[in-house]
Scaffold this motif. Structure first.
Motif, mmCIF file in Angstrom:
data_model
loop_
_atom_site.group_PDB
_atom_site.id
_atom_site.type_symbol
_atom_site.label_atom_id
_atom_site.label_comp_id
_atom_site.label_asym_id
_atom_site.label_seq_id
_atom_site.Cartn_x
_atom_site.Cartn_y
_atom_site.Cartn_z
ATOM 1 N N ARG A 435 95.235 27.342 44.304
ATOM 2 C CA ARG A 435 94.276 26.335 44.787
ATOM 3 C C ARG A 435 93.983 25.338 43.671
ATOM 4 N NH1 ARG A 435 88.636 28.476 46.805
ATOM 5 N NH2 ARG A 435 89.694 28.879 48.754
ATOM 6 N N GLY A 436 94.081 24.061 43.988
ATOM 7 C CA GLY A 436 93.779 23.032 43.002
ATOM 8 C C GLY A 436 94.783 22.962 41.869
ATOM 9 N N VAL A 437 95.993 23.455 42.119
ATOM 10 C CA VAL A 437 97.017 23.453 41.077
ATOM 11 C C VAL A 437 98.103 22.466 41.500
ATOM 12 C CG1 VAL A 437 98.861 24.859 40.119
ATOM 13 C CG2 VAL A 437 96.571 25.799 40.320
ATOM 14 N N ASP A 438 98.610 21.685 40.570
ATOM 15 C CA ASP A 438 99.593 20.679 40.979
ATOM 16 C C ASP A 438 100.940 21.311 41.310
ATOM 17 O OD1 ASP A 438 101.599 20.296 38.629
ATOM 18 O OD2 ASP A 438 99.619 20.472 37.714
ATOM 19 N N VAL A 439 101.787 20.530 41.956
ATOM 20 C CA VAL A 439 103.002 21.074 42.559
ATOM 21 C C VAL A 439 103.905 21.777 41.551
ATOM 22 C CG1 VAL A 439 105.003 20.502 43.972
ATOM 23 C CG2 VAL A 439 102.903 19.202 44.220
ATOM 24 N N GLY A 440 104.062 21.147 40.378
ATOM 25 C CA GLY A 440 104.958 21.733 39.380
ATOM 26 C C GLY A 440 104.491 23.110 38.947
ATOM 27 N N ALA A 441 103.183 23.195 38.636
ATOM 28 C CA ALA A 441 102.635 24.469 38.185
ATOM 29 C C ALA A 441 102.687 25.505 39.294
ATOM 30 C CB ALA A 441 101.189 24.278 37.711
ATOM 31 N N LYS A 442 102.535 25.040 40.551
ATOM 32 C CA LYS A 442 102.632 25.958 41.682
ATOM 33 C C LYS A 442 103.972 26.681 41.670
ATOM 34 C CE LYS A 442 99.848 24.281 45.401
ATOM 35 N NZ LYS A 442 99.659 23.645 46.663
ATOM 36 N N ALA A 443 105.040 25.908 41.558
ATOM 37 C CA ALA A 443 106.377 26.499 41.576
ATOM 38 C C ALA A 443 106.536 27.490 40.427
ATOM 39 C CB ALA A 443 107.430 25.396 41.492
ATOM 40 N N GLU A 444 105.981 27.105 39.246
ATOM 41 C CA GLU A 444 106.100 28.018 38.099
ATOM 42 C C GLU A 444 105.350 29.321 38.359
ATOM 43 O OE1 GLU A 444 105.317 26.231 34.194
ATOM 44 O OE2 GLU A 444 105.500 24.302 35.212
ATOM 45 N N ILE A 445 104.183 29.211 38.973
ATOM 46 C CA ILE A 445 103.392 30.412 39.235
ATOM 47 C C ILE A 445 104.131 31.326 40.214
ATOM 48 C CG2 ILE A 445 101.289 31.223 40.387
ATOM 49 C CD1 ILE A 445 99.854 28.854 38.980
ATOM 50 N N TYR A 446 104.719 30.728 41.266
ATOM 51 C CA TYR A 446 105.469 31.557 42.217
ATOM 52 C C TYR A 446 106.631 32.263 41.521
ATOM 53 C CZ TYR A 446 102.924 28.952 45.795
ATOM 54 O OH TYR A 446 101.943 28.404 46.564
ATOM 55 N N LYS A 447 107.267 31.543 40.615
ATOM 56 C CA LYS A 447 108.400 32.138 39.910
ATOM 57 C C LYS A 447 107.940 33.319 39.056
ATOM 58 C CE LYS A 447 111.403 29.080 38.298
ATOM 59 N NZ LYS A 447 111.794 28.073 37.276
ATOM 60 N N LEU A 448 106.788 33.141 38.404
ATOM 61 C CA LEU A 448 106.257 34.223 37.577
ATOM 62 C C LEU A 448 105.929 35.454 38.429
ATOM 63 C CD1 LEU A 448 103.937 32.095 35.315
ATOM 64 C CD2 LEU A 448 105.850 33.482 34.522
ATOM 65 N N LEU A 449 105.381 35.214 39.612
ATOM 66 C CA LEU A 449 105.063 36.341 40.490
ATOM 67 C C LEU A 449 106.347 37.051 40.890
ATOM 68 C CD1 LEU A 449 102.334 34.812 42.842
ATOM 69 C CD2 LEU A 449 102.040 36.206 40.796
ATOM 70 N N ARG A 450 107.367 36.258 41.153
ATOM 71 C CA ARG A 450 108.649 36.842 41.563
ATOM 72 C C ARG A 450 109.221 37.689 40.434
ATOM 73 N NH1 ARG A 450 110.203 38.347 46.089
ATOM 74 N NH2 ARG A 450 109.535 36.404 47.052
ATOM 75 N N ILE A 451 109.151 37.191 39.217
ATOM 76 C CA ILE A 451 109.645 37.964 38.076
ATOM 77 C C ILE A 451 108.876 39.270 37.963
ATOM 78 C CG2 ILE A 451 109.780 38.023 35.541
ATOM 79 C CD1 ILE A 451 110.223 34.959 35.696
ATOM 80 N N GLY A 452 107.553 39.177 38.199
ATOM 81 C CA GLY A 452 106.715 40.373 38.117
ATOM 82 C C GLY A 452 107.129 41.445 39.109
#
Lengths: 503, 336
Positions: A435-452
């Motif tokens: 929430r309230g996170v820009d598009v680029g950071a969103k993609a990075e966060i999803y990637k981090l969750l996937r790695i986790g």
């Protein structure tokens, strides 16, 4: 653009309030783009659209809270400028907020006349206070006793008290922003009866809601907003649920090609019959290693309550439960963490990070014990680990020492994620993680969750953002009125089916 | 991506620059140190006696009791609590210690342990009460301020007890290398508390809890335990203060140290610790303690009547609170 919204022009009486060509920008965001909107006496005009479609911004322009960048406002056909909410009140335009502004320990009558209590000889004239309150409540078709304390009232009656107060102060147009979001279904009908009474007495009502069934039940006219512009305005008779859903979603659904996991491992979380009253009843689900599971619901559907229950923040009951190696619900966050459950709360600034502390102190906080030898902290080791985590999570900061409040929202959220990395967790709960996170950071966060999860964890995302669930999750449960209404995975896990199941 | 600067937890904007002596932000205590030096220089012109070694030692001795309590009180306030019962605990621990030493003939070191134990127990009462009934610490310790003081009067029937143990007298009045033992003790406590605040898990957790209790809870910190711990520590330090009081005056009086709790709070706030928790330093508190000592000593040397000294101490507290508020945005009504 449909012309029926302007059809009132031909009538003898102009609309109570009308905006033409309204534009509103916030920095680079063009929130409202050339909207025409009006409400007439004796009309309930519903405003629907996705989160961020511009509904709230539009009504705030009509209520004088925001000044439009372009466009004209008319009241009773006369052009006006509303410089503040106070100006709008002078014209009888009042808003009922989601957070009710009532003095709970006082009586209904005292609340209704808050700020203009009738006085005789310097003392409060309780007889008049009571009689006038009763008259206003009767106008709303309510038989509440004016002497009852507001604290004892159910939520829908508290809203009635707010409406009564608006009437006393002068009410011609009532703006209601998601008034039923927090209401249990049984109370919705009660509120609607009061709204109809108000309409029949000649007021205009602007009604914002995500709940299409309710809109179709109560509205006389419906306007659909999308990306800040009016898609369509229709009379109640022309509206169908399917038409509204189509117009609300409208645009081509974005096609993300996120890597997904189709085969799930062993279940790390198995919940059977979770009750978390009043929002959540009988929710059962599972989440397995290697899997990102979603919980989707509209704002106020209570998905956050599930996350808080699973993390031991709030009380809940469950028939059967397994979370990591825990066979009951955790009793406190520290209990949850001991059993390898982590939680990224929705309100990042309030709950997720400690703004005044440094990046380093935030990241290391849940794992301080690991770095302490007889209570004394090993700062070189902490700096070392924090440095590697900042790198791993791509937190953009000059160093680990400045306070987290100096970072952008997306980077703050990465800190809120990174702080759990030190604790080899099994179950990661995330509420509105982008929430309230820009598009680029969103993609990075999803990637981090996937790695986790690829490392053997499971993630459960609780979100009111359908696109987020569709993009990030392998499987999703859809909440509606506090129960699971659908379970989606594979190709059917997309924005339209999620929204469809939640509405 | 540009960095967005947002406000800290309280939501209020800092209200512009302050006179530099009140800035503690990046270099904690520099402004205070300057204030202290200015006061010392001014007083050394005002009174020929001020700058004598004897007088400076007297100043240190005069603040050793409140200084001892203020060190741990810094941690109490950093973790967003307040302990107003410290002076009462010191008096209670003092009379208990005097009773066991003088009437029952306990040896000095046992007596000290008992005093510290009584203090810690009183602190535990505070902490448990706050945890169980979820009453804010100010109200709770206003209550126990009265209760502990009352118990001290009840136990002694209001009378004083003479201290005749040499070791206990030595702790209050003896000297080591020309400096009073009380002062050495106070400084040792400051070193210890500073280490705890800066270097230990418990210390850093106090800062996190004070800065944002809810986020700390969600990070797995057990708030109740930390609260109990900080109040027990505060009580124990008040127990030590009670021993110092006994040794300095040679008697244990149930009415001793009355009003010292406000001096302690003044010192901690002056030192830059926030009433809103999450920031503050033990070094700053020590400077705050010294400022109080120098101010009162100076007023006495300049023959300011004691009634005015009381007014001055009250003003100092108001200034300390005012500066703290001003730093996080003055003139803003709190709307819940």
């Amino acid at each position: 653009m449909n012309d029926s919204g302007n059809g009132i022009e031909g009538r003898a009486t102009p609309p109570l309030v009308r905006g033409i060509g309204i534009h509103k920008r916030f920095g680079g965001v063009h929130a409202v783009r050339g909207v025409d909107f009006s409400v007439s006496a004796g009309e309930i005009h519903a405003l629907v659209g996705e989160n961020g479609a511009g509904k709230s911004t539009l009504v705030k322009v009509l209520a004088g809270v925001f000044q439009p960048d372009e466009g004209l406002l008319y009241i009773d056909g006369v052009s006006v400028t509303l410089g503040s909410a106070r100006d709008a009140h002078q014209f009888g335009i009042q808003t009922i907020h989601q957070e009710l502004e009532l003095a709970l320990p006082l009586s209904i009558a005292e609340n209704v006349f808050l700020g203009n209590t009738p006085v005789r000889h310097g003392v409060v004239d309780f007889a008049q206070l009571r009689d006038r309150t009763r008259a206003v409540l009767t106008q709303l078709g309510s038989d509440l006793d004016p002497d009852i304390r507001v604290a004892t009232l159910r939520l829908s009656d508290r809203q009635v008290v707010e409406i009564a107060r608006a009437i006393v102060r002068k009410l011609r147009v009532l703006i209601m922003d998601e008034p039923t979001a927090a209401l249990p279904p049984v109370e919705v009908g009660h509120l609607f009866d009061r709204m109809r009474s108000l309409r029949n007495s000649g007021a205009g009502i602007i009604y914002i809601s995500h709940k299409l069934e309710e809109v179709l039940e109560i509205a006389d006219r419906i306007t659909v907003l999308r990306d800040g512009a009016v898609v369509d305005t229709m009379a109640r008779d022309e509206a169908t649920r399917a038409r509204l859903v189509r117009e609300i979603l409208g645009r081509e659904l974005s096609t993300y090609s996120a890597e997904k996991n189709t085969q799930s491992g062993t279940a790390l979380a198995e919940i059977d019959g979770l009750d978390c009253l009043p929002e959540i009843t009988n929710v059962s689900f599972f989440a397995a290693t290697g899997e990102i599971v979603g919980f989707f619901g509209l704002l106020g559907s209570g998905q956050g309550a599930i996350a808080e229950a699973l993390f031991g923040v709030r009380d809940a009951t469950v028939r059967r439960c397994r979370l990591g190696n825990l066979h009951r619900l955790p009793t406190s966050p520290s209990d949850a963490i001991t059993h390898r459950i982590g939680f990224v709360p929705a309100d990042r600034k309030r709950d997720g990070v400690i703004l005044r502390l440094s990046v380093r102190e935030n990241i290391v906080l849940p794992a301080l014990r690991q770095f302490s030898h007889f209570g004394v902290l090993d700062f070189p080791a902490i700096r070392e680990r924090v440095r590697s985590l900042i790198e791993k999570y791509g937190v953009r900061c000059m160093s680990a020492e400045p306070p987290v409040e100096s970072l952008s929202g997306g980077n703050q959220q990465k800190v809120a994620l990174a702080k759990w990395d030190l604790l080899e967790l099994e179950v990661m709960l995330l509420e509105e993680p982008t929430r309230g996170v820009d598009v680029g950071a969103k993609a990075e966060i999803y990637k981090l969750l996937r790695i986790g999860v690829q490392a053997g964890k499971t993630c459960v995302i609780f979100s009111s953002d359908a696109e987020e669930i569709a993009t990030a999750c392998d499987r999703a449960y859809v909440l509606k009125r506090g129960r699971i209404n659908a379970e989606l995975s594979g190709a059917v896990l997309n924005v339209s089916s999620l929204t469809e199941a939640a509405l | 991506m540009s960095a967005v600067r947002t406000n800290s937890g309280t939501g209020a904007k800092p209200a512009g620059p302050l006179p530099s002596i009140f800035r503690f932000g990046s270099l904690p205590g520099i402004g205070l140190l300057a204030l202290l030096i200015v006061m010392i220089v001014a007083l050394s012109f005002g009174s020929p006696y001020f700058m004598t070694a004897n007088n400076l030692i007297n100043i240190l001795l005069s603040v050793s009791v409140i200084g001892t309590m203020a060190a741990v009180s810094t941690l109490v306030m950093v973790s967003r609590n307040l302990d107003l019962s410290v002076a009462s605990i010191a008096a209670l621990a003092g009379v208990v210690a005097a009773t066991v030493a003088t009437k029952w003939g306990f040896p000095a070191w046992t007596t000290i342990l008992i005093a510290v134990g009584v203090g810690a127990a009183c602190g535990a009462v505070n902490g448990i009460f706050i945890n169980v009934f979820r009453i804010n610490s100010i109200i709770t310790t206003i209550g126990t301020l009265s209760v502990f003081r009352g118990v001290a009067f009840v136990l002694t029937d209001g009378s004083s007890t003479l201290i005749n143990d040499d070791t206990l007298i030595y702790l209050g009045s003896g000297r080591l290398g020309g400096v009073p033992v009380s002062v050495w003790l106070m400084l040792a406590i400051y070193c210890m508390v500073h280490f705890i605040a800066a270097r230990t898990r418990v210390g850093r957790s106090f800062y996190a809890i004070g800065a944002n209790p809810r986020a700390s809870l969600l990070s797995g910190l057990r708030l109740g335990r930390y609260r109990l711990l900080v109040f027990v520590a505060s009580g124990a330090s008040a127990g030590i203060a009670g021993i110092l009081l006994n040794g300095q005056s040679g008697t244990a009086m149930p009415g001793a140290a009355a009003g010292y709790e406000l001096m302690v709070v003044t010192a901690v706030l002056l030192g830059g610790t926030s009433l809103h928790g999450g920031e503050g330093s033990v070094v700053g508190t020590l400077l705050g303690v010294l400022i109080i000592g120098v101010l009162n000593n100076g007023m006495t040397l300049l023959s300011v009547p004691s009634f005015y000294q009381t007014v001055a101490n009250g003003l100092l507290l108001l200034i300390a609170v005012g500066v703290d508020q001003y730093r996080r945005g003055a003139g803003r009504e709190e709307v819940a």
